[in-house]
Design a protein around this motif. Structure first.
Motif, PDB file in Angstrom:
ATOM      1  N   SER A 127       0.881  -1.224  -0.083  1.00  0.00           N
ATOM      2  CA  SER A 127      -0.120  -0.097   0.021  1.00  0.00           C
ATOM      3  C   SER A 127       1.152   1.334   0.044  1.00  0.00           C
ATOM      4  N   THR A 128       0.392   2.245  -0.891  1.00  0.00           N
ATOM      5  CA  THR A 128       1.110   3.513  -0.906  1.00  0.00           C
ATOM      6  C   THR A 128       0.988   4.410   0.313  1.00  0.00           C
ATOM      7  N   VAL A 129      -0.287   4.066   1.072  1.00  0.00           N
ATOM      8  CA  VAL A 129      -0.736   5.014   2.104  1.00  0.00           C
ATOM      9  C   VAL A 129      -0.364   4.662   3.384  1.00  0.00           C
ATOM     10  N   VAL A 130       0.252   3.652   3.700  1.00  0.00           N
ATOM     11  CA  VAL A 130       0.634   3.007   4.878  1.00  0.00           C
ATOM     12  C   VAL A 130       1.944   3.885   5.166  1.00  0.00           C
ATOM     13  N   GLY A 131       1.774   4.554   6.381  1.00  0.00           N
ATOM     14  CA  GLY A 131       2.939   5.378   7.025  1.00  0.00           C
ATOM     15  C   GLY A 131       4.186   4.494   7.142  1.00  0.00           C
ATOM     16  N   VAL A 132       5.564   5.063   6.933  1.00  0.00           N
ATOM     17  CA  VAL A 132       6.647   4.527   6.928  1.00  0.00           C
ATOM     18  C   VAL A 132       7.228   3.979   8.143  1.00  0.00           C
ATOM     19  N   VAL A 133       6.928   5.122   9.246  1.00  0.00           N
ATOM     20  CA  VAL A 133       7.391   5.045  10.514  1.00  0.00           C
ATOM     21  C   VAL A 133       6.742   3.784  11.276  1.00  0.00           C
ATOM     22  N   GLY A 134       5.388   3.649  11.283  1.00  0.00           N
ATOM     23  CA  GLY A 134       4.556   2.682  11.740  1.00  0.00           C
ATOM     24  C   GLY A 134       5.068   1.059  11.228  1.00  0.00           C
ATOM     25  N   TYR A 135       5.004   1.211  10.201  1.00  0.00           N
ATOM     26  CA  TYR A 135       5.421  -0.055   9.220  1.00  0.00           C
ATOM     27  C   TYR A 135       6.793  -0.568   9.343  1.00  0.00           C
ATOM     28  N   THR A 136       7.551   0.430   9.689  1.00  0.00           N
ATOM     29  CA  THR A 136       9.217   0.023   9.984  1.00  0.00           C
ATOM     30  C   THR A 136       9.199  -0.244  11.658  1.00  0.00           C
ATOM     31  N   LEU A 137       8.622   0.125  12.403  1.00  0.00           N
ATOM     32  CA  LEU A 137       8.767  -0.132  13.618  1.00  0.00           C
ATOM     33  C   LEU A 137       7.969  -1.395  14.051  1.00  0.00           C
ATOM     34  N   GLY A 138       7.180  -2.014  13.047  1.00  0.00           N
ATOM     35  CA  GLY A 138       6.573  -3.385  13.084  1.00  0.00           C
ATOM     36  C   GLY A 138       7.237  -4.425  12.095  1.00  0.00           C
ATOM     37  N   GLY A 139       8.671  -3.922  11.840  1.00  0.00           N
ATOM     38  CA  GLY A 139       9.370  -4.917  10.796  1.00  0.00           C
ATOM     39  C   GLY A 139       9.458  -4.276   9.747  1.00  0.00           C
ATOM     40  N   GLY A 140       8.168  -4.364   8.894  1.00  0.00           N
ATOM     41  CA  GLY A 140       7.960  -4.114   7.391  1.00  0.00           C
ATOM     42  C   GLY A 140       8.390  -5.122   6.518  1.00  0.00           C
ATOM     43  N   LEU A 141       7.270  -5.755   5.912  1.00  0.00           N
ATOM     44  CA  LEU A 141       7.355  -6.948   5.128  1.00  0.00           C
ATOM     45  C   LEU A 141       6.994  -6.423   3.692  1.00  0.00           C
ATOM     46  N   SER A 142       8.264  -6.395   2.928  1.00  0.00           N
ATOM     47  CA  SER A 142       8.284  -5.411   1.729  1.00  0.00           C
ATOM     48  C   SER A 142       8.104  -6.367   0.569  1.00  0.00           C
ATOM     49  N   TRP A 143       7.653  -5.797  -0.524  1.00  0.00           N
ATOM     50  CA  TRP A 143       7.814  -6.240  -1.891  1.00  0.00           C
ATOM     51  C   TRP A 143       9.231  -7.087  -2.071  1.00  0.00           C
ATOM     52  N   PHE A 144      10.118  -6.129  -1.491  1.00  0.00           N
ATOM     53  CA  PHE A 144      11.493  -6.485  -1.849  1.00  0.00           C
ATOM     54  C   PHE A 144      12.096  -7.411  -0.620  1.00  0.00           C
ATOM     55  N   ALA A 145      11.441  -7.818   0.267  1.00  0.00           N
ATOM     56  CA  ALA A 145      12.033  -8.494   1.513  1.00  0.00           C
ATOM     57  C   ALA A 145      12.925  -9.718   1.363  1.00  0.00           C
ATOM     58  N   ARG A 146      12.712 -10.442   0.099  1.00  0.00           N
ATOM     59  CA  ARG A 146      13.394 -11.557  -0.364  1.00  0.00           C
ATOM     60  C   ARG A 146      14.648 -11.126  -0.752  1.00  0.00           C
ATOM     61  N   ARG A 147      15.075  -9.906  -1.326  1.00  0.00           N
ATOM     62  CA  ARG A 147      16.206  -9.385  -1.521  1.00  0.00           C
ATOM     63  C   ARG A 147      16.948  -8.818  -0.477  1.00  0.00           C
ATOM     64  N   HIS A 148      16.423  -7.937   0.110  1.00  0.00           N
ATOM     65  CA  HIS A 148      16.709  -7.053   1.383  1.00  0.00           C
ATOM     66  C   HIS A 148      16.296  -7.205   2.871  1.00  0.00           C
ATOM     67  N   VAL A 332      -8.042 -13.787  -0.168  1.00  0.00           N
ATOM     68  CA  VAL A 332      -7.147 -14.444   0.637  1.00  0.00           C
ATOM     69  C   VAL A 332      -5.696 -14.505  -0.188  1.00  0.00           C
ATOM     70  N   GLN A 333      -4.695 -14.030   0.349  1.00  0.00           N
ATOM     71  CA  GLN A 333      -3.450 -13.931  -0.378  1.00  0.00           C
ATOM     72  C   GLN A 333      -2.264 -15.009   0.362  1.00  0.00           C
ATOM     73  N   VAL A 334      -1.448 -15.571  -0.509  1.00  0.00           N
ATOM     74  CA  VAL A 334      -0.634 -16.128   0.137  1.00  0.00           C
ATOM     75  C   VAL A 334       0.837 -15.534  -0.645  1.00  0.00           C
ATOM     76  N   ARG A 335       1.609 -15.256   0.276  1.00  0.00           N
ATOM     77  CA  ARG A 335       3.063 -14.632  -0.109  1.00  0.00           C
ATOM     78  C   ARG A 335       4.252 -15.565   0.027  1.00  0.00           C
ATOM     79  N   HIS A 336       5.056 -15.565  -1.165  1.00  0.00           N
ATOM     80  CA  HIS A 336       6.064 -16.372  -1.088  1.00  0.00           C
ATOM     81  C   HIS A 336       7.335 -15.555  -0.196  1.00  0.00           C
ATOM     82  N   LEU A 337       7.894 -16.142   0.682  1.00  0.00           N
ATOM     83  CA  LEU A 337       8.819 -15.576   1.639  1.00  0.00           C
ATOM     84  C   LEU A 337      10.258 -15.958   1.359  1.00  0.00           C
ATOM     85  N   GLY A 338      11.018 -16.224   2.112  1.00  0.00           N
ATOM     86  CA  GLY A 338      12.336 -17.036   2.122  1.00  0.00           C
ATOM     87  C   GLY A 338      13.365 -15.830   1.702  1.00  0.00           C
TER      88      GLY A 338
END
Length: 436
Positions: A127-148, A332-338
């Motif tokens: 989502s583009t409207v989620v706040g950066v700080v709250g998201y990051t304080l909660g860890g932040g599961l990103s589109w690019f989490a598998r890479r970074h 229902v959404q299934v995300r691949h992690l790893g």
């Protein structure tokens, strides 16, 4: 009441007390299904207002709960002062150092627009409207989490107001305990007024959504499993079952790839044998356009959700997902992690051993609808059975859940010790407090 009324003479920002005109709108969370029985709302004009509010709260025995955008509200805020930080809206991008510094009122869409101008990206979610700080304080599961990895892993420093109203810059050298807690342990330890984090090169980005009729669900899930089995860390793939009211149910796949289209299409070739899609929105894109993939709502709405991490995705799990129509759920959404998520992390959550994340959402338009959604969520999790690991990301918690569902015993004990040391009087409260 006088303690709250006194705030007007101390702050430049707006102060609204329960019962006053405009209070209900100011206190409303993003999830309209959650009640927020707060005593007052403070809309800080800047970091000085935050300091003055916290000092006053400390003197008067009040509690301050911070919600920059209202996301993640749990409802556990009875009688507190709700702090809004929308006016702390600075965004600074340093393309040479590849960093961004953003205020506590900034949402991810603005960061991505600023970073994309230099061929860079942050680590935003869907989502583009989620706040950066709250998201990051909660860890932040990103589109690019598998890479970074977690977004929190990329934080360089926080600027905070502590539980006594003092201001400080916190990094790994200046305050390692607090820095560790804030990088994914939630906002229970201090009020964060800005955050500085790394940006990453994104000179090429391919992504989008492919949609099929729900009759193709089993074939789509088989193709999804084949794609993710050999996916490089640059490739992220999510599968969705959706039931938009008034429309036929669908199954879809969302993808992002940090690279060019030619290689992405080779990696995604199993999707080509599913059958003709209803829509294929994939293509080369700017990192500023990530929000277009899922096109999530940009205005508050009611929701009931459940999220779980899965140890795997076998045939039984796929049947649990596709054999029953999504309704009364919206999706229902299934995300691949790893990838990088599975490696060691300096965050309180640590490495994510589970390779999948499932998120299910319904819209409770009535009490009857809410009961149906609740039953469907429970049935889905029961059908997934032992694949459900029992823990979940902090930002995925729903009302009624707690941080005990997130952190392991050692991490939770350390977080609670830091909370006692830094805020013994409970001046600052997050959506899901670590105290227990």
């Amino acid at each position: 009441m006088s303690d709250l009324g006194d705030l007007r003479g101390m702050l430049r920002g707006r102060v609204l007390v329960a019962g006053e005109e405009g209070f209900d709108a100011a206190a409303r969370p993003w999830n309209l299904a959650v009640e927020q029985p707060v005593a007052a709302v403070v809309e800080a004009a800047g970091a000085d207002d935050v300091s003055a509010l916290v000092r006053h709260a400390r003197r008067c025995g009040l509690t301050v709960a911070v919600q920059p955008t209202g996301h993640g509200a749990s409802g556990a805020v009875e009688g507190v002062v709700l702090l809004r930080t929308g006016a702390l809206d600075g965004v600074e991008v340093d393309p040479v150092r590849r960093t961004a510094r953003v205020g506590a009122g900034v949402a991810w869409g603005r960061v991505q627009e600023a970073a994309a101008a230099y061929g860079l990206t942050g680590l935003p979610g869907s989502s583009t409207v989620v706040g950066v700080v709250g998201y990051t304080l909660g860890g932040g599961l990103s589109w690019f989490a598998r890479r970074h990895g977690w977004a929190a892993d990329s934080v360089r420093a926080f600027e905070v107001v502590d539980a006594e109203g003092g201001r400080a810059r916190v990094d790994a050298a200046s305050d390692p305990d607090l820095f560790w807690a804030l990088r994914g342990g939630g906002g229970d330890f201090a009020v964060v007024t800005s955050v500085e984090f790394d940006l990453y090169p994104a000179p090429e980005l391919y992504g989008g959504r492919v949609v099929w009729p729900v009759s193709a669900a089993a074939r789509v899930m088989a193709a999804f499993a084949e794609v993710v089995s050999g996916a490089p860390e640059e490739l992220t793939v999510w599968a969705n079952l959706q039931q938009i009211p008034g429309l036929d149910p669908t199954v879809s796949v969302d993808v992002t790839f940090l690279g060019g289209e030619e290689r992405a299409r080779k990696l995604l070739r199993p999707l080509e044998v599913v059958g003709a899609p209803l829509r294929d929105g994939r293509g080369t894109m700017s990192s500023a356009a990530l929000g277009s993939i899922t096109a999530e709502p940009t205005a508050p709405s009611p929701g009931m959700a459940r999220a779980e991490l899965l140890r795997g995705l076998d045939g039984g799990a796929v049947r649990a997902l596709v054999e029953e129509p999504p309704a009364p759920l919206l999706g229902v959404q299934v995300r691949h992690l790893g990838g990088a998520l599975a490696r060691e992390s300096a965050t309180p959550f640590g490495a994510v051993e589970e390779p999948y994340y499932v998120y299910a959402l319904g819209v409770p338009v009535s009490a009857q609808a809410a009961q149906g959604i609740r039953e469907r969520l429970g049935r889905l999790v029961a059908d997934l059975g032992p694949l459900v690991s029992g823990r979940k990301p902090l930002t995925a918690l729903a009302p009624g859940e707690s941080v005990a569902d997130v952190f392991g015993p050692e991490a939770l004990a350390r977080l609670r010790r830091i909370k006692r040391e830094r805020d013994p009087h409970g001046v600052v409260r997050s959506n899901y407090p670590v105290g227990g």
